[in-house]
Design a protein around this motif. Structure first.
Motif, PDB file in Angstrom:
ATOM      1  N   HIS A 116    -101.214 -52.221  -5.391  1.00  0.00           N
ATOM      2  CA  HIS A 116    -102.642 -52.129  -5.732  1.00  0.00           C
ATOM      3  C   HIS A 116    -102.901 -52.336  -7.222  1.00  0.00           C
ATOM      4  CE1 HIS A 116    -102.181 -47.963  -7.143  1.00  0.00           C
ATOM      5  NE2 HIS A 116    -103.334 -48.167  -7.739  1.00  0.00           N
ATOM      6  N   LEU A 117    -101.871 -52.146  -8.048  1.00  0.00           N
ATOM      7  CA  LEU A 117    -102.060 -52.420  -9.481  1.00  0.00           C
ATOM      8  C   LEU A 117    -102.263 -53.910  -9.733  1.00  0.00           C
ATOM      9  CD1 LEU A 117     -99.282 -50.185 -11.079  1.00  0.00           C
ATOM     10  CD2 LEU A 117    -101.734 -49.765 -11.124  1.00  0.00           C
ATOM     11  N   THR A 118    -101.610 -54.726  -8.894  1.00  0.00           N
ATOM     12  CA  THR A 118    -101.670 -56.165  -9.146  1.00  0.00           C
ATOM     13  C   THR A 118    -103.039 -56.749  -8.848  1.00  0.00           C
ATOM     14  OG1 THR A 118    -100.857 -56.635  -6.933  1.00  0.00           O
ATOM     15  CG2 THR A 118     -99.233 -56.466  -8.658  1.00  0.00           C
ATOM     16  N   ASP A 119    -103.829 -56.075  -8.025  1.00  0.00           N
ATOM     17  CA  ASP A 119    -105.217 -56.497  -7.827  1.00  0.00           C
ATOM     18  C   ASP A 119    -105.957 -56.549  -9.149  1.00  0.00           C
ATOM     19  OD1 ASP A 119    -104.893 -56.518  -5.173  1.00  0.00           O
ATOM     20  OD2 ASP A 119    -106.119 -54.771  -4.737  1.00  0.00           O
ATOM     21  N   ARG A 120    -105.564 -55.634 -10.011  1.00  0.00           N
ATOM     22  CA  ARG A 120    -106.310 -55.457 -11.260  1.00  0.00           C
ATOM     23  C   ARG A 120    -105.836 -56.373 -12.368  1.00  0.00           C
ATOM     24  NH1 ARG A 120    -106.688 -51.974  -7.164  1.00  0.00           N
ATOM     25  NH2 ARG A 120    -108.498 -50.636  -7.329  1.00  0.00           N
ATOM     26  N   MET A 121    -104.888 -57.222 -12.090  1.00  0.00           N
ATOM     27  CA  MET A 121    -104.506 -58.196 -13.119  1.00  0.00           C
ATOM     28  C   MET A 121    -105.481 -59.350 -13.069  1.00  0.00           C
ATOM     29  SD  MET A 121    -100.399 -58.134 -13.162  1.00  0.00           S
ATOM     30  CE  MET A 121    -100.269 -59.347 -11.879  1.00  0.00           C
ATOM     31  N   ASP A 122    -105.198 -60.319 -12.224  1.00  0.00           N
ATOM     32  CA  ASP A 122    -106.127 -61.424 -12.057  1.00  0.00           C
ATOM     33  C   ASP A 122    -106.999 -61.075 -10.855  1.00  0.00           C
ATOM     34  OD1 ASP A 122    -107.459 -63.680 -11.575  1.00  0.00           O
ATOM     35  OD2 ASP A 122    -105.723 -64.986 -11.390  1.00  0.00           O
ATOM     36  N   TYR A 123    -108.119 -60.402 -11.133  1.00  0.00           N
ATOM     37  CA  TYR A 123    -108.895 -59.860 -10.013  1.00  0.00           C
ATOM     38  C   TYR A 123    -109.530 -60.947  -9.152  1.00  0.00           C
ATOM     39  CZ  TYR A 123    -112.198 -60.367 -13.864  1.00  0.00           C
ATOM     40  OH  TYR A 123    -112.888 -60.853 -14.923  1.00  0.00           O
ATOM     41  N   LEU A 124    -109.578 -62.180  -9.659  1.00  0.00           N
ATOM     42  CA  LEU A 124    -110.121 -63.255  -8.827  1.00  0.00           C
ATOM     43  C   LEU A 124    -109.050 -63.867  -7.928  1.00  0.00           C
ATOM     44  CD1 LEU A 124    -112.521 -64.986 -11.342  1.00  0.00           C
ATOM     45  CD2 LEU A 124    -113.113 -63.490  -9.458  1.00  0.00           C
ATOM     46  N   SER A 125    -107.811 -63.499  -8.141  1.00  0.00           N
ATOM     47  CA  SER A 125    -106.735 -63.958  -7.252  1.00  0.00           C
ATOM     48  C   SER A 125    -106.043 -62.766  -6.631  1.00  0.00           C
ATOM     49  CB  SER A 125    -105.706 -64.794  -8.016  1.00  0.00           C
ATOM     50  OG  SER A 125    -106.316 -65.859  -8.662  1.00  0.00           O
ATOM     51  N   ALA A 126    -106.806 -61.733  -6.292  1.00  0.00           N
ATOM     52  CA  ALA A 126    -106.203 -60.473  -5.853  1.00  0.00           C
ATOM     53  C   ALA A 126    -105.234 -60.667  -4.692  1.00  0.00           C
ATOM     54  CB  ALA A 126    -107.300 -59.485  -5.470  1.00  0.00           C
ATOM     55  N   HIS A 127    -105.624 -61.480  -3.710  1.00  0.00           N
ATOM     56  CA  HIS A 127    -104.743 -61.679  -2.556  1.00  0.00           C
ATOM     57  C   HIS A 127    -103.410 -62.290  -2.942  1.00  0.00           C
ATOM     58  CE1 HIS A 127    -106.819 -60.344   0.933  1.00  0.00           C
ATOM     59  NE2 HIS A 127    -107.901 -61.037   0.660  1.00  0.00           N
ATOM     60  N   MET A 128    -103.459 -63.286  -3.821  1.00  0.00           N
ATOM     61  CA  MET A 128    -102.214 -63.959  -4.201  1.00  0.00           C
ATOM     62  C   MET A 128    -101.312 -63.017  -4.982  1.00  0.00           C
ATOM     63  SD  MET A 128    -104.901 -66.261  -4.582  1.00  0.00           S
ATOM     64  CE  MET A 128    -105.275 -67.960  -4.799  1.00  0.00           C
ATOM     65  N   ASN A 129    -101.908 -62.190  -5.838  1.00  0.00           N
ATOM     66  CA  ASN A 129    -101.094 -61.247  -6.602  1.00  0.00           C
ATOM     67  C   ASN A 129    -100.380 -60.276  -5.671  1.00  0.00           C
ATOM     68  OD1 ASN A 129    -102.270 -62.496  -8.741  1.00  0.00           O
ATOM     69  ND2 ASN A 129    -103.449 -60.758  -9.447  1.00  0.00           N
ATOM     70  N   ASN A 130    -101.132 -59.727  -4.698  1.00  0.00           N
ATOM     71  CA  ASN A 130    -100.527 -58.830  -3.701  1.00  0.00           C
ATOM     72  C   ASN A 130     -99.424 -59.548  -2.955  1.00  0.00           C
ATOM     73  OD1 ASN A 130    -103.684 -57.338  -2.639  1.00  0.00           O
ATOM     74  ND2 ASN A 130    -102.500 -57.074  -4.471  1.00  0.00           N
ATOM     75  N   HIS A 131     -99.741 -60.778  -2.598  1.00  0.00           N
ATOM     76  CA  HIS A 131     -98.826 -61.599  -1.818  1.00  0.00           C
ATOM     77  C   HIS A 131     -97.490 -61.761  -2.554  1.00  0.00           C
ATOM     78  CE1 HIS A 131     -98.744 -65.382   0.981  1.00  0.00           C
ATOM     79  NE2 HIS A 131     -97.691 -64.636   1.117  1.00  0.00           N
ATOM     80  N   ALA A 132     -97.579 -62.015  -3.842  1.00  0.00           N
ATOM     81  CA  ALA A 132     -96.365 -62.242  -4.632  1.00  0.00           C
ATOM     82  C   ALA A 132     -95.461 -61.011  -4.612  1.00  0.00           C
ATOM     83  CB  ALA A 132     -96.739 -62.587  -6.070  1.00  0.00           C
ATOM     84  N   VAL A 133     -96.062 -59.835  -4.847  1.00  0.00           N
ATOM     85  CA  VAL A 133     -95.247 -58.613  -4.872  1.00  0.00           C
ATOM     86  C   VAL A 133     -94.656 -58.357  -3.491  1.00  0.00           C
ATOM     87  CG1 VAL A 133     -95.221 -56.177  -5.430  1.00  0.00           C
ATOM     88  CG2 VAL A 133     -96.738 -57.691  -6.664  1.00  0.00           C
ATOM     89  N   CYS A 134     -95.483 -58.549  -2.448  1.00  0.00           N
ATOM     90  CA  CYS A 134     -94.994 -58.301  -1.090  1.00  0.00           C
ATOM     91  C   CYS A 134     -93.835 -59.229  -0.752  1.00  0.00           C
ATOM     92  CB  CYS A 134     -96.118 -58.484  -0.079  1.00  0.00           C
ATOM     93  SG  CYS A 134     -97.309 -57.146  -0.153  1.00  0.00           S
ATOM     94  N   LEU A 135     -93.960 -60.494  -1.125  1.00  0.00           N
ATOM     95  CA  LEU A 135     -92.878 -61.433  -0.834  1.00  0.00           C
ATOM     96  C   LEU A 135     -91.596 -61.022  -1.547  1.00  0.00           C
ATOM     97  CD1 LEU A 135     -94.673 -64.902  -1.012  1.00  0.00           C
ATOM     98  CD2 LEU A 135     -93.662 -63.869   0.997  1.00  0.00           C
ATOM     99  N   ALA A 136     -91.735 -60.577  -2.787  1.00  0.00           N
ATOM    100  CA  ALA A 136     -90.548 -60.152  -3.537  1.00  0.00           C
ATOM    101  C   ALA A 136     -89.889 -58.945  -2.868  1.00  0.00           C
ATOM    102  CB  ALA A 136     -90.931 -59.821  -4.980  1.00  0.00           C
ATOM    103  N   ILE A 137     -90.722 -57.995  -2.438  1.00  0.00           N
ATOM    104  CA  ILE A 137     -90.177 -56.804  -1.782  1.00  0.00           C
ATOM    105  C   ILE A 137     -89.536 -57.174  -0.449  1.00  0.00           C
ATOM    106  CG2 ILE A 137     -90.775 -54.580  -0.750  1.00  0.00           C
ATOM    107  CD1 ILE A 137     -93.010 -54.353  -2.847  1.00  0.00           C
ATOM    108  N   GLU A 138     -90.236 -58.015   0.327  1.00  0.00           N
ATOM    109  CA  GLU A 138     -89.696 -58.420   1.634  1.00  0.00           C
ATOM    110  C   GLU A 138     -88.389 -59.186   1.481  1.00  0.00           C
ATOM    111  OE1 GLU A 138     -93.101 -60.525   2.802  1.00  0.00           O
ATOM    112  OE2 GLU A 138     -94.206 -58.695   3.261  1.00  0.00           O
ATOM    113  N   ASN A 139     -88.340 -59.984   0.442  1.00  0.00           N
ATOM    114  CA  ASN A 139     -87.115 -60.713   0.137  1.00  0.00           C
ATOM    115  C   ASN A 139     -85.971 -59.737  -0.129  1.00  0.00           C
ATOM    116  OD1 ASN A 139     -85.221 -62.470  -0.831  1.00  0.00           O
ATOM    117  ND2 ASN A 139     -86.266 -62.856  -2.771  1.00  0.00           N
ATOM    118  N   GLY A 140     -86.280 -58.669  -0.865  1.00  0.00           N
ATOM    119  CA  GLY A 140     -85.259 -57.677  -1.174  1.00  0.00           C
ATOM    120  C   GLY A 140     -84.827 -56.877   0.040  1.00  0.00           C
ATOM    121  N   LEU A 141     -85.786 -56.607   0.934  1.00  0.00           N
ATOM    122  CA  LEU A 141     -85.479 -55.796   2.115  1.00  0.00           C
ATOM    123  C   LEU A 141     -84.977 -56.641   3.279  1.00  0.00           C
ATOM    124  CD1 LEU A 141     -88.600 -53.438   2.267  1.00  0.00           C
ATOM    125  CD2 LEU A 141     -86.318 -52.825   1.538  1.00  0.00           C
ATOM    126  N   SER A 142     -85.078 -57.969   3.155  1.00  0.00           N
ATOM    127  CA  SER A 142     -84.795 -58.900   4.257  1.00  0.00           C
ATOM    128  C   SER A 142     -85.617 -58.557   5.495  1.00  0.00           C
ATOM    129  CB  SER A 142     -83.311 -58.901   4.620  1.00  0.00           C
ATOM    130  OG  SER A 142     -82.531 -59.031   3.475  1.00  0.00           O
TER     131      SER A 142
END
Lengths: 373, 154
Positions: A69-95
């Motif tokens: 939820h912190l990443t929403d507050r970076m580029d707030y006009l690309s909130a979905h993509m920011n969330n997406h990036a973190v989720c992909l990184a985490i999913e990659n780590g967790l397989s």
């Protein structure tokens, strides 16, 4: 300011002007110190930090679910993509394998976000150059997407819709219908954009040949997104390092070679057409099934480093996680596109007029929280 | 270029480089501190590597050293590589700047200087970036204490 004032031989001197932090065309609290010779810009120096929140430090104290939820507050006009990036990184780590339905939903949401960000940019760009109509047009179309988001995600700006393993809620029953209606409507509205600005003589005079960035410089400064591609730097992450559903959809990477303000403008307009194309390919084939994979409540990434790039509306966002196996990341770094794009501003604005700087900055589409983090 | 080709090529040029592939999706190349400029120059200019796009520059504060991390990519060839440098001196970390090779490093290095306190030798304009000039300490260091604003989960 501690710079020494340099006297020219003819008795004149260069002087400094503060543009911002409250200047309307800096789109937030960004301060630029301009070194001027008459009206000609010699140097642009950004002063950052007015809304620096040290999100990276906060991440070291939060667990992986809280970080998103912190990443929403970076580029707030690309909130979905920011969330997406973190989720992909985490999913990659967790397989973790993300359900197909969630993958498609995420991709559609990303592209809707891109359109909404670009419509807003287009409206504001017109206003920066003195045309208030475009602002109203841009917000009109932006509003439709915001409503679609609100129905499904419960929020209009900071959606926080992606979670590790998928998305937080299933789509609203009206989502498909409303998105289709929006696309049909937007396809008739987008040509209006061209009528109003793209073919407007005053607009062309102010943007063509202004604020040129060469391809070599774009790469050296790491200018990505539509701004980089307008200079010919093929940097679209969706094409070159595809993620989610992007390998399976057909779309063009928009490339221009001029590198001026107008081609940056055109790149974004063209990108909106491509986004429409992507959503149209996916909206009828959203698979049934789960929208989120089961993950453990407490997420612990294995020891190591994880890097994930996504293409936000502004360019390449990189999420760099260094994990030491605990609940919190050891170090988290966000390579935000706005930060690198801003660094090239001096290169583009040098030798131009202040009014040209406003036009150039508009087509960089800066979002200051993304730069400051 | 595959990781194996990278390893053999770089080993040829710089025998003292170390390579690690585990725990990361990229090939990690560890180079000695005083070689960084030379290595980066070669990797950028050589026709086989052409690593001309630095997509990330950052620092990690480990208990006994600072680690500089440079993510590099070739815009032509598409391959990627991570350069890493250990800065053993925790009191006064210093490293050569890469500004001349990658212009994006100018702001990124200022950020690292501001938040980690790593000094970049020959940087054209090394000042704090986000924080005020009279700020005490470097917030992203692990030993940074701020009792008011940082609330620990434990």
């Amino acid at each position: 300011m501690s710079q020494d004032i340099i006297m020219n031989p003819d008795g004149t001197q260069e002087y400094f002007i503060n543009m911002g932090p409250q200047h309307p065309s800096t789109h937030g609290v960004l301060r630029l110190v301009l070194t001027l010779d008459g009206e000609i810009i010699e140097k642009v120096e950004p002063h950052l930090g007015y809304i620096h929140r040290s999100i990276e430090k906060m991440c070291e104290k939060d667990n992986y679910r809280q970080i998103i939820h912190l990443t929403d507050r970076m580029d707030y006009l690309s909130a979905h993509m920011n969330n997406h990036a973190v989720c992909l990184a985490i999913e990659n780590g967790l397989s973790v394998e993300v359900p197909e339905r969630a993958v498609v939903i995420r991709t559609i949401m990303d592209e809707l976000t891109r359109i909404s960000s670009h419509t807003l940019w287009w409206g504001v760009m017109g206003m920066d150059l003195g045309a208030i109509t475009s602002f109203l047009y841009g917000f009109r179309d932006h509003e439709h997407i915001t409503e679609i988001f609100e129905e499904t995600c419960g929020a209009r700006l900071t959606m926080n819709y992606n979670v590790p393993g998928g998305v937080m809620f299933d789509l609203h029953p009206d989502f498909v219908k409303k998105t289709k209606a929006f696309l049909a409507d937007f396809k008739t509205k987008l040509p209006e954009y061209d009528t109003l600005l793209s073919n407007n003589v005053i607009f062309l005079e102010r943007t063509k040949g202004v604020g040129i960035l060469t391809k070599e410089m774009a790469i050296s400064y790491g200018v990505t997104g539509p701004a980089g591609r307008a200079s010919g730097f093929a940097s679209d992450v969706r094409k070159h390092e595809p993620y989610s559903k992007y390998p399976n959809v057909d779309f063009k990477e928009i490339l221009y070679t001029e590198g001026d303000t107008f081609s940056r403008y055109k790149a974004r307009i063209d990108e909106m057409w491509e986004s429409i194309k992507i959503i149209e390919q996916l909206i009828d084939v959203i698979p049934e099934g789960d929208f989120v994979a089961k993950t453990r409540n407490v997420i612990k990434l294995p020891k190591g480093e994880f890097y994930q790039k996504v293409e936000t509306a502004r360019g390449e966002l990189g999420v760099f996680i260094v994990s030491d196996g605990k609940m919190q990341p050891y170090r988290m770094k966000f390579r935000s596109p706005g930060f690198s794009n801003l660094s090239a501003l001096n290169e583009m604005a040098k030798g131009g007029k202040i009014a040209d700087l406003v036009a150039t900055m508009s087509t960089l589409d800066l979002v200051v929280p993304d730069i400051d983090r | 270029m595959t990781n194996e080709e990278f390893i053999s090529t770089i080993q040829n040029w710089f025998p003292d480089a170390e390579f690690i592939e585990e725990g990361s999706q990229f090939l990690n190349v560890f180079v000695p501190k005083d070689k960084i400029l030379e290595v980066a120059k070669k990797l950028k200019s050589d026709n086989a590597t052409q690593l001309d796009y630095m997509f990330n520059l950052t620092c990690v504060d480990w208990p006994d050293h600072f680690q500089m991390v440079y993510h590099l990519k070739s815009s032509e060839l598409g391959h990627m590589l991570v350069l890493k440098v250990k800065l053993e001196n925790k009191e006064n970390p210093e490293i050569e700047t890469l500004c001349d090779l990658y212009r994006t490093a100018e702001l990124h290095e200022r950020e690292v200087y501001d938040l980690f306190g790593v000094k970049f030798i020959n940087h054209p304009d090394l000042r704090r970036l986000f924080l005020t000039d009279d700020w005490i300490g470097h917030p992203l260091r692990k030993d940074y204490v701020d009792e008011i604003n940082i609330v620990s989960l434990k």
